[in-house]
Design a protein around this motif. Structure first.
Motif, PDB file in Angstrom:
ATOM      1  N   PHE A  42       0.850  -1.184   0.000  1.00 12.93           N
ATOM      2  CA  PHE A  42       0.000   0.000   0.000  1.00 12.93           C
ATOM      3  C   PHE A  42       0.888   1.237   0.000  1.00 12.93           C
ATOM      4  O   PHE A  42       1.994   1.228   0.544  1.00 12.93           O
ATOM      5  CB  PHE A  42      -0.863   0.064   1.265  1.00 12.93           C
ATOM      6  N   THR A  43       0.372   2.304  -0.598  1.00 17.05           N
ATOM      7  CA  THR A  43       0.979   3.624  -0.448  1.00 17.05           C
ATOM      8  C   THR A  43      -0.042   4.545   0.209  1.00 17.05           C
ATOM      9  O   THR A  43      -1.197   4.610  -0.224  1.00 17.05           O
ATOM     10  CB  THR A  43       1.408   4.212  -1.806  1.00 17.05           C
ATOM     11  N   LEU A  44       0.386   5.228   1.253  1.00 14.95           N
ATOM     12  CA  LEU A  44      -0.472   6.156   1.974  1.00 14.95           C
ATOM     13  C   LEU A  44       0.046   7.576   1.773  1.00 14.95           C
ATOM     14  O   LEU A  44       1.148   7.923   2.202  1.00 14.95           O
ATOM     15  CB  LEU A  44      -0.485   5.807   3.469  1.00 14.95           C
ATOM     16  N   ASP A  45      -0.740   8.403   1.081  1.00  8.78           N
ATOM     17  CA  ASP A  45      -0.452   9.834   0.948  1.00  8.78           C
ATOM     18  C   ASP A  45      -1.308  10.584   1.948  1.00  8.78           C
ATOM     19  O   ASP A  45      -2.524  10.355   2.020  1.00  8.78           O
ATOM     20  CB  ASP A  45      -0.778  10.324  -0.464  1.00  8.78           C
ATOM     21  N   ALA A  67       4.966   3.929   2.755  1.00  6.80           N
ATOM     22  CA  ALA A  67       4.823   2.622   2.116  1.00  6.80           C
ATOM     23  C   ALA A  67       4.573   1.570   3.192  1.00  6.80           C
ATOM     24  O   ALA A  67       5.235   1.569   4.232  1.00  6.80           O
ATOM     25  CB  ALA A  67       6.074   2.281   1.319  1.00  6.80           C
ATOM     26  N   ILE A  68       3.617   0.673   2.924  1.00 10.60           N
ATOM     27  CA  ILE A  68       3.269  -0.378   3.875  1.00 10.60           C
ATOM     28  C   ILE A  68       3.236  -1.699   3.110  1.00 10.60           C
ATOM     29  O   ILE A  68       2.531  -1.828   2.111  1.00 10.60           O
ATOM     30  CB  ILE A  68       1.896  -0.122   4.527  1.00 10.60           C
ATOM     31  N   HIS A  69       3.980  -2.689   3.603  1.00  9.13           N
ATOM     32  CA  HIS A  69       4.097  -3.973   2.901  1.00  9.13           C
ATOM     33  C   HIS A  69       3.705  -5.125   3.821  1.00  9.13           C
ATOM     34  O   HIS A  69       4.148  -5.190   4.968  1.00  9.13           O
ATOM     35  CB  HIS A  69       5.534  -4.189   2.404  1.00  9.13           C
ATOM     36  N   TYR A  70       2.892  -6.060   3.280  1.00 12.05           N
ATOM     37  CA  TYR A  70       2.417  -7.195   4.070  1.00 12.05           C
ATOM     38  C   TYR A  70       2.733  -8.527   3.393  1.00 12.05           C
ATOM     39  O   TYR A  70       2.803  -8.610   2.157  1.00 12.05           O
ATOM     40  CB  TYR A  70       0.897  -7.122   4.256  1.00 12.05           C
ATOM     41  N   ASN A  71       2.853  -9.549   4.220  1.00 15.52           N
ATOM     42  CA  ASN A  71       2.855 -10.928   3.749  1.00 15.52           C
ATOM     43  C   ASN A  71       1.392 -11.379   3.689  1.00 15.52           C
ATOM     44  O   ASN A  71       0.743 -11.508   4.722  1.00 15.52           O
ATOM     45  CB  ASN A  71       3.645 -11.809   4.717  1.00 15.52           C
ATOM     46  N   PRO A  72       0.838 -11.609   2.500  1.00 18.08           N
ATOM     47  CA  PRO A  72      -0.593 -11.930   2.380  1.00 18.08           C
ATOM     48  C   PRO A  72      -0.991 -13.255   3.036  1.00 18.08           C
ATOM     49  O   PRO A  72      -2.167 -13.463   3.319  1.00 18.08           O
ATOM     50  CB  PRO A  72      -0.827 -11.998   0.861  1.00 18.08           C
ATOM     51  N   THR A  73      -0.038 -14.134   3.263  1.00 20.41           N
ATOM     52  CA  THR A  73      -0.381 -15.439   3.845  1.00 20.41           C
ATOM     53  C   THR A  73      -0.454 -15.402   5.363  1.00 20.41           C
ATOM     54  O   THR A  73      -1.050 -16.286   5.987  1.00 20.41           O
ATOM     55  CB  THR A  73       0.641 -16.513   3.429  1.00 20.41           C
TER      56      THR A  73
END
Length: 260
Positions: free
Chosen positions: A131-134, A150-156
């Protein structure tokens, strides 16, 4: 024998279902405008736009949605003691309450407040959800503040990745960025900054906290002071998919669009 085959079939079906599970996203908007506060075209207003996972409604989806909510709460909340909001409406009401409380105490403090947050999906596949958060906020001062996260996740698992986990070897990727900086002649968002104007120390060089991932590129924004540049600018490095593929922990092949 039949029983063994049935168990094997069911196990394969379960594995297939888990592998094929995809998130579905929906854009949602939470907004409030105080018309009575308008000064010409400026009004007290808060608007939050989010990409929320609506399917499946499981623990992982909830975990990611709630973590995004907590991040936006931390940026926009006006509670004296910041608490994790339970809904985006809580954030909106907190902002409005803070403004109306101020006006009640200081009736002449009529300069409108404004806040926006726009959270969008920039990349998604089985191994990565980014995700990008402005965001922007102005509470009556000479100028507001804005930022991009910037926000990054492991989808599992729903766990948030660290920057180091995004790459097979974080230091090798850092060296790639240094090489790119040294070889760039025009690398900022505004006027040109020549490569010989940069005077950063490689031994203490750090990548920015936010690394933005898209389907075809990775983007890094540096404050010019971090690179020894005299001009006060944001310096942007864009690495193509082909350049970063050898360094990433996963490929940049996206899932089909699941946004609504």
């Amino acid at each position: 024998m039949k029983k063994t085959l049935l168990i094997l079939f069911l196990s394969m079906a379960v594995i297939s279902c888990k592998k094929d599970k995809s998130f579905s996203f929906e854009e949602k908007v939470y907004q409030k405008l105080l018309l009575e506060t308008c000064v010409e075209d400026d009004c007290t207003e808060i608007k939050i736009t989010t990409a929320e996972i609506i399917k499946p409604t499981d623990e992982i989806s909830t975990k990611i949605n709630q973590n995004n909510l907590a991040i936006i709460t931390d940026i926009l909340s006006f509670e004296d003691e910041k608490k994790t909001a339970t809904t985006y409406d809580d954030i909106v009401q907190s902002f409005i309450n803070a403004y109306t409380d101020l006006v009640a105490k200081y009736p002449k403090a009529t300069i409108p407040w404004q806040a926006t947050a726009d959270n969008v999906v920039t990349f998604y596949n089985d191994n990565l959800l980014s995700f990008t958060l402005d965001y922007y906020m102005s509470t009556g001062g000479a100028s507001g503040f804005k930022g991009e996260k910037a926000i990054h996740y492991n989808p599992t698992t729903g766990e948030q990745y660290t920057n180091e986990q995004l790459f097979k070897n974080y230091n090798d990727f850092k060296q790639l960025v240094i090489t790119k900086l040294k070889g760039s002649k025009s690398i900022d968002k505004g006027d040109t900054i020549q490569k010989d104007e940069l005077a950063f120390d490689e031994s203490s060089f750090q990548l920015p906290e936010d690394i933005f991932i898209y389907e075809d590129s990775i983007v890094l924004n540096f404050n010019s002071s971090e690179l020894g540049a005299l001009a006060n600018k944001v310096i942007t490095i864009t690495l193509t998919k082909e350049e970063v593929t050898p360094y990433l922990s996963f490929d940049l092949t996206p899932k089909p669009n699941t946004n609504k």
